[in-house]
Design an enzyme around this catalytic site. Structure first.
Site, mmCIF file in Angstrom:
data_model
loop_
_atom_site.group_PDB
_atom_site.id
_atom_site.type_symbol
_atom_site.label_atom_id
_atom_site.label_comp_id
_atom_site.label_asym_id
_atom_site.label_seq_id
_atom_site.Cartn_x
_atom_site.Cartn_y
_atom_site.Cartn_z
ATOM 1 C CB SER A 91 45.615 23.573 44.203
ATOM 2 O OG SER A 91 46.979 23.946 43.492
ATOM 3 C CG ASP A 114 48.242 25.081 37.909
ATOM 4 O OD1 ASP A 114 48.365 25.723 36.777
ATOM 5 O OD2 ASP A 114 47.911 26.294 39.321
ATOM 6 N N GLY A 169 59.432 22.699 41.652
ATOM 7 C CA GLY A 169 58.121 22.160 41.457
ATOM 8 C C GLY A 169 58.414 20.501 40.551
ATOM 9 C CG HIS A 198 40.614 25.681 42.491
ATOM 10 N ND1 HIS A 198 41.203 26.879 42.634
ATOM 11 C CD2 HIS A 198 42.136 24.935 42.192
ATOM 12 C CE1 HIS A 198 41.730 27.140 42.864
ATOM 13 N NE2 HIS A 198 42.983 26.114 42.396
ATOM 14 C CG HIS A 255 54.058 24.224 39.047
ATOM 15 N ND1 HIS A 255 54.857 23.229 39.341
ATOM 16 C CD2 HIS A 255 55.398 25.331 39.000
ATOM 17 C CE1 HIS A 255 55.333 23.644 38.443
ATOM 18 N NE2 HIS A 255 56.278 24.609 38.431
ATOM 19 C CD GLU A 306 55.105 29.069 45.164
ATOM 20 O OE1 GLU A 306 54.040 28.414 44.481
ATOM 21 O OE2 GLU A 306 55.541 29.763 44.503
HETATM 22 N N1 SAM Z 1 48.481 25.547 41.999
HETATM 23 C C1 SAM Z 1 47.761 26.803 42.326
HETATM 24 C C2 SAM Z 1 46.367 26.978 43.232
HETATM 25 O O1 SAM Z 1 45.647 26.418 41.978
HETATM 26 O O2 SAM Z 1 45.735 27.353 43.710
HETATM 27 C C3 SAM Z 1 48.591 27.976 41.095
HETATM 28 C C4 SAM Z 1 49.713 27.784 41.005
HETATM 29 S S1 SAM Z 1 49.706 28.921 40.032
HETATM 30 C C5 SAM Z 1 49.561 29.172 38.627
HETATM 31 C C6 SAM Z 1 51.590 28.621 39.428
HETATM 32 C C7 SAM Z 1 52.914 29.056 40.859
HETATM 33 O O3 SAM Z 1 54.094 28.090 40.682
HETATM 34 C C8 SAM Z 1 52.839 29.760 41.701
HETATM 35 O O4 SAM Z 1 52.757 30.477 42.828
HETATM 36 C C9 SAM Z 1 54.889 30.327 40.709
HETATM 37 O O5 SAM Z 1 54.890 31.292 42.140
HETATM 38 C C10 SAM Z 1 55.162 28.770 41.352
HETATM 39 N N2 SAM Z 1 56.374 28.371 40.513
HETATM 40 C C11 SAM Z 1 57.334 29.281 39.200
HETATM 41 N N3 SAM Z 1 58.219 28.205 39.189
HETATM 42 C C12 SAM Z 1 57.687 27.338 39.974
HETATM 43 C C13 SAM Z 1 59.177 26.088 39.719
HETATM 44 N N4 SAM Z 1 60.128 26.231 39.057
HETATM 45 N N5 SAM Z 1 58.394 25.400 41.177
HETATM 46 C C14 SAM Z 1 57.070 25.071 41.723
HETATM 47 N N6 SAM Z 1 56.651 26.685 42.095
HETATM 48 C C15 SAM Z 1 56.602 27.765 41.006
#
Ligand code: SAM
Length: 285
Positions: free
Chosen positions: A103, A167, A147, A18, A41, A121
């Site tokens: 994020s 991410d 994503g 971040h 994500h 998400e």
């Molecule tokens: N980017 C966020 C942040 O920095 O605050 C954190 C994201 S976290 C590392 C990854 C996220 O991706 C999770 O919330 C998870 O539920 C989601 N996720 C998992 N597979 C996904 C997909 N195929 N498409 C979109 N989101 C997905």
């Protein structure tokens, strides 16, 4: 999908990601033309630090909790100030830390009226929270979509300026090769965008293979930054992570040279010195 970002919100990896995300957003804001951020994500957007997950893991105490009270050089503090101010703004006037912005919430804090955010998400609970947290802001759209599909569907954005944040949760070893493939495909559609990718470092095979694949790609400019903390004996949490930045702002490599040592010192857990590196995988040296 078992991954729940709430356990890790505000932890060391979020802080590193971040802090860099905000430096890129500030660069995008430096010109009046509109930009768009696509967060593939996105997570839930806001996390209660006393809540069941973040409160139980306590990871934020060794991340944002440590950073806000650490002694930091003036030069690094100036670079971190916009990020820390955005975190503070989520927490109201009292000065404590009860909420951590993920994020999409951080991106939203740096949007101007002309800028846009698409936040994707897939996990239903996080997607519902994300939709609520971004509701009422016409600049932001939360979409419950895969994503990787979104990356293909929404790139290039019509503004032709902006940032793609990728991410994923890295629940599967396949996420490393997938990251390289997805980035190369998106870059073929939009070579002018800035892309920010985060990855965990649990061993070197995945990150090194990612670097090799990217070095062999057609991408013209790739900056890599990695930070590893020395962890106390027996600690099983993640202690190292990396970032890939395609088409970084011209100021970013220099800023990372200040930020990474400052973060390594601020997040140090007393188990020895952390290590960091900033290098170009392709392009400027
Ligand atoms: N980017 C966020 C942040 O920095 O605050 C954190 C994201 S976290 C590392 C990854 C996220 O991706 C999770 O919330 C998870 O539920 C989601 N996720 C998992 N597979 C996904 C997909 N195929 N498409 C979109 N989101 C997905």
């Amino acid at each position: 999908m078992n991954y729940r970002h709430a356990f890790h919100a505000g932890g060391f990896a979020d802080v590193v990601k971040h802090a860099v995300l905000v430096r890129i957003l500030l660069h995008l804001r430096a010109k009046p033309a509109a930009f768009r951020v696509i967060d593939t994500h996105a997570g839930a957007g806001l996390y209660g630090l006393a809540g069941e997950e973040a409160g139980r893991s306590g990871e934020w105490r060794d991340g944002i909790g440590r950073l806000v009270s650490a002694p930091i050089s003036d030069q690094a503090r100036a670079l971190l100030a916009p990020y820390l101010d955005a975190v503070a703004a989520c927490n109201g006037a009292g000065g404590g830390l009860a909420i951590y912005p993920g994020s999409p919430a951080l991106v939203r804090a740096f949007l101007r009226p002309q800028d846009r955010l698409i936040a994707c998400e897939l996990e239903p609970k996080a997607a519902g929270a994300l939709a609520r947290n971004l509701a009422g802001d016409p600049r932001c759209k939360a979409i419950a979509i895969d994503g990787w599909t979104a990356l293909n569907a929404y790139v290039p954005p019509k503004e032709r300026r902006g940032l793609i944040l990728i991410d994923p949760p890295f629940e599967e070893a396949a996420d490393f090769p997938r990251l390289a493939q997805a980035l190369a495909a998106a870059y073929r559609k939009w070579a002018g965008g800035t892309y920010l990718l985060w990855y965990p470092i649990k061993e070197r095979a995945g990150p090194d293979a990612l670097a090799r694949r990217l070095r062999a790609s057609a991408i013209a400019k790739i900056l890599r930054a990695e930070l590893s903390l020395a962890l106390p004996a027996g600690e099983t949490r993640l202690g190292a992570c990396g970032l890939i930045v395609v088409n970084p702002p011209w100021t970013l490599a220099g800023e990372l040279g200040v930020l990474l040592p400052a973060l390594a010192a601020a997040l140090d857990r007393g188990a020895g010195r952390g290590a960091y590196r900033v290098d170009w995988l392709i392009g400027e040296k």
